[in-house]
Design a protein around this motif. Sequence first.
Motif, PDB file in Angstrom:
ATOM      1  N   ASP A 112     135.682  64.952  -6.938  1.00  0.00           N
ATOM      2  CA  ASP A 112     134.457  64.641  -6.199  1.00  0.00           C
ATOM      3  C   ASP A 112     134.731  64.016  -4.839  1.00  0.00           C
ATOM      4  N   ASP A 113     135.890  63.397  -4.691  1.00  0.00           N
ATOM      5  CA  ASP A 113     136.239  62.768  -3.418  1.00  0.00           C
ATOM      6  C   ASP A 113     137.748  62.650  -3.331  1.00  0.00           C
ATOM      7  N   TYR A 114     138.236  62.257  -2.162  1.00  0.00           N
ATOM      8  CA  TYR A 114     139.654  62.309  -1.855  1.00  0.00           C
ATOM      9  C   TYR A 114     139.973  61.171  -0.902  1.00  0.00           C
ATOM     10  N   LEU A 115     141.037  60.431  -1.165  1.00  0.00           N
ATOM     11  CA  LEU A 115     141.426  59.304  -0.318  1.00  0.00           C
ATOM     12  C   LEU A 115     142.941  59.327  -0.129  1.00  0.00           C
ATOM     13  N   THR A 116     143.363  59.261   1.134  1.00  0.00           N
ATOM     14  CA  THR A 116     144.787  59.338   1.448  1.00  0.00           C
ATOM     15  C   THR A 116     145.396  57.948   1.590  1.00  0.00           C
ATOM     16  N   LYS A 117     146.557  57.748   0.963  1.00  0.00           N
ATOM     17  CA  LYS A 117     147.301  56.499   1.111  1.00  0.00           C
ATOM     18  C   LYS A 117     147.952  56.461   2.496  1.00  0.00           C
ATOM     19  N   PRO A 118     148.093  55.281   3.081  1.00  0.00           N
ATOM     20  CA  PRO A 118     147.570  53.990   2.604  1.00  0.00           C
ATOM     21  C   PRO A 118     146.085  53.853   2.907  1.00  0.00           C
ATOM     22  N   PHE A 119     145.398  53.084   2.085  1.00  0.00           N
ATOM     23  CA  PHE A 119     143.962  52.859   2.272  1.00  0.00           C
ATOM     24  C   PHE A 119     143.679  51.396   1.972  1.00  0.00           C
ATOM     25  N   SER A 120     142.556  50.913   2.457  1.00  0.00           N
ATOM     26  CA  SER A 120     142.165  49.538   2.169  1.00  0.00           C
ATOM     27  C   SER A 120     141.340  49.512   0.891  1.00  0.00           C
ATOM     28  N   PHE A 121     141.385  48.385   0.184  1.00  0.00           N
ATOM     29  CA  PHE A 121     140.599  48.267  -1.036  1.00  0.00           C
ATOM     30  C   PHE A 121     139.117  48.352  -0.719  1.00  0.00           C
ATOM     31  N   VAL A 122     138.712  47.865   0.435  1.00  0.00           N
ATOM     32  CA  VAL A 122     137.299  47.915   0.829  1.00  0.00           C
ATOM     33  C   VAL A 122     136.812  49.357   0.888  1.00  0.00           C
ATOM     34  N   VAL A 123     137.629  50.236   1.450  1.00  0.00           N
ATOM     35  CA  VAL A 123     137.255  51.650   1.532  1.00  0.00           C
ATOM     36  C   VAL A 123     137.230  52.283   0.146  1.00  0.00           C
ATOM     37  N   ARG A 170     134.000  54.042  -1.724  1.00  0.00           N
ATOM     38  CA  ARG A 170     134.006  55.406  -2.277  1.00  0.00           C
ATOM     39  C   ARG A 170     133.585  55.398  -3.745  1.00  0.00           C
ATOM     40  N   ILE A 171     134.063  54.407  -4.493  1.00  0.00           N
ATOM     41  CA  ILE A 171     133.688  54.300  -5.906  1.00  0.00           C
ATOM     42  C   ILE A 171     132.192  54.069  -6.032  1.00  0.00           C
ATOM     43  N   ARG A 172     131.658  53.173  -5.220  1.00  0.00           N
ATOM     44  CA  ARG A 172     130.221  52.898  -5.269  1.00  0.00           C
ATOM     45  C   ARG A 172     129.412  54.139  -4.914  1.00  0.00           C
ATOM     46  N   ALA A 173     129.902  54.917  -3.954  1.00  0.00           N
ATOM     47  CA  ALA A 173     129.202  56.146  -3.581  1.00  0.00           C
ATOM     48  C   ALA A 173     129.165  57.124  -4.751  1.00  0.00           C
ATOM     49  N   LEU A 174     130.286  57.249  -5.467  1.00  0.00           N
ATOM     50  CA  LEU A 174     130.313  58.131  -6.631  1.00  0.00           C
ATOM     51  C   LEU A 174     129.377  57.639  -7.721  1.00  0.00           C
ATOM     52  N   LEU A 175     129.316  56.326  -7.919  1.00  0.00           N
ATOM     53  CA  LEU A 175     128.422  55.766  -8.922  1.00  0.00           C
ATOM     54  C   LEU A 175     126.963  56.003  -8.537  1.00  0.00           C
ATOM     55  N   ARG A 176     126.661  55.920  -7.240  1.00  0.00           N
ATOM     56  CA  ARG A 176     125.281  56.182  -6.799  1.00  0.00           C
ATOM     57  C   ARG A 176     124.900  57.628  -7.063  1.00  0.00           C
ATOM     58  N   ARG A 177     125.837  58.542  -6.808  1.00  0.00           N
ATOM     59  CA  ARG A 177     125.548  59.956  -7.073  1.00  0.00           C
ATOM     60  C   ARG A 177     125.273  60.183  -8.557  1.00  0.00           C
ATOM     61  N   THR A 178     126.069  59.522  -9.388  1.00  0.00           N
ATOM     62  CA  THR A 178     125.886  59.658 -10.835  1.00  0.00           C
ATOM     63  C   THR A 178     124.549  59.079 -11.277  1.00  0.00           C
ATOM     64  N   SER A 179     124.229  57.886 -10.767  1.00  0.00           N
ATOM     65  CA  SER A 179     122.993  57.231 -11.180  1.00  0.00           C
ATOM     66  C   SER A 179     121.771  57.957 -10.651  1.00  0.00           C
ATOM     67  N   ALA A 180     121.941  58.753  -9.562  1.00  0.00           N
ATOM     68  CA  ALA A 180     120.804  59.504  -9.026  1.00  0.00           C
ATOM     69  C   ALA A 180     120.295  60.506 -10.044  1.00  0.00           C
ATOM     70  N   GLY A 181     121.218  60.994 -10.903  1.00  0.00           N
ATOM     71  CA  GLY A 181     120.801  61.908 -11.955  1.00  0.00           C
ATOM     72  C   GLY A 181     120.159  61.189 -13.112  1.00  0.00           C
ATOM     73  N   ARG A 182     120.311  59.854 -13.134  1.00  0.00           N
ATOM     74  CA  ARG A 182     119.647  59.051 -14.153  1.00  0.00           C
ATOM     75  C   ARG A 182     118.502  58.331 -13.453  1.00  0.00           C
ATOM     76  N   ASP A 183     118.386  57.049 -13.622  1.00  0.00           N
ATOM     77  CA  ASP A 183     117.336  56.303 -12.951  1.00  0.00           C
ATOM     78  C   ASP A 183     117.982  55.143 -12.217  1.00  0.00           C
ATOM     79  N   PRO A 184     117.946  55.142 -10.863  1.00  0.00           N
ATOM     80  CA  PRO A 184     118.577  54.043 -10.123  1.00  0.00           C
ATOM     81  C   PRO A 184     117.853  52.718 -10.292  1.00  0.00           C
ATOM     82  N   ILE A 185     116.592  52.764 -10.742  1.00  0.00           N
ATOM     83  CA  ILE A 185     115.843  51.541 -11.024  1.00  0.00           C
ATOM     84  C   ILE A 185     115.679  51.427 -12.531  1.00  0.00           C
TER      85      ILE A 185
END
Length: 233
Positions: free
Chosen positions: A96-107, A111-126
């Motif tokens: 679903d996504d791709y990140l090249t080393k080296p990377f910062s933990f913040v980034v 990316r993880i939060r973005a993937l979780l938002r996409r997943t929750s969009a198929g459920r109920d974000p509220i």
Amino acid sequence: MRILLVEDEDAIANAIVRGLDAEGYVSEHASDGITGLWMAQESEFDVVVLDIMLPGLNGYEVCRRLRESNDSVPILMLTAKDGEFDEADALDLGADDYLTKPFSFVVLLARIRALLRRTSAGRDPILGTGTLRLDVSRARCWRGNVEIALTAREFALTEFLLRRKGHVVSRLTIAEHVWESDLDIDSNVVEVYIGYLRRKLDRPFGTHDITTVRGLGYRLLDSPLEETTAGNG
């Protein structure tokens, strides 16, 4: 939220695990592709963070086998390589996504939060019950029109209970999804955090939504959602 990290470089893996734990996520770590594939197939995870260059099975093969088994868990690929063909290969195999080393933990976290938002969009974000509401995508919580500040772990526990509202969940089940799976079974950390939530979500509002089912676990009452204007700000 449970995250599986498949990474063979110990220094990187340890740093990521510590960071995820500090953010309130539950992380499991595998240091080779064979173990990572087995863990992904045997347990439920919300995101898999998968290195490409792994012993045993490389990340491409792990990703391919997961998708062939119809496992739709979001996959974020990590690699030390840098090239559009590597990225294309990962995405073509179902990442679903791709990140090249080296990377910062913040980034990585973003990316993880973005993937979780996409997943929750198929459920109920509220999520909610009665006057209690949880905005998963914005990590905000309200009781009626009153916004409640929750720590990362309190938020994770509230979300877990809301997604299973009306059902009894055992202390062990809670520990496996909100804390590390090897949490000491004799630890009272689950009870302590249930107490924190009652003091924040129930008692100030005269409610008793979080109940103890003696000998079995805890249940968040499933009540009809009441109309409020919470979350508009």
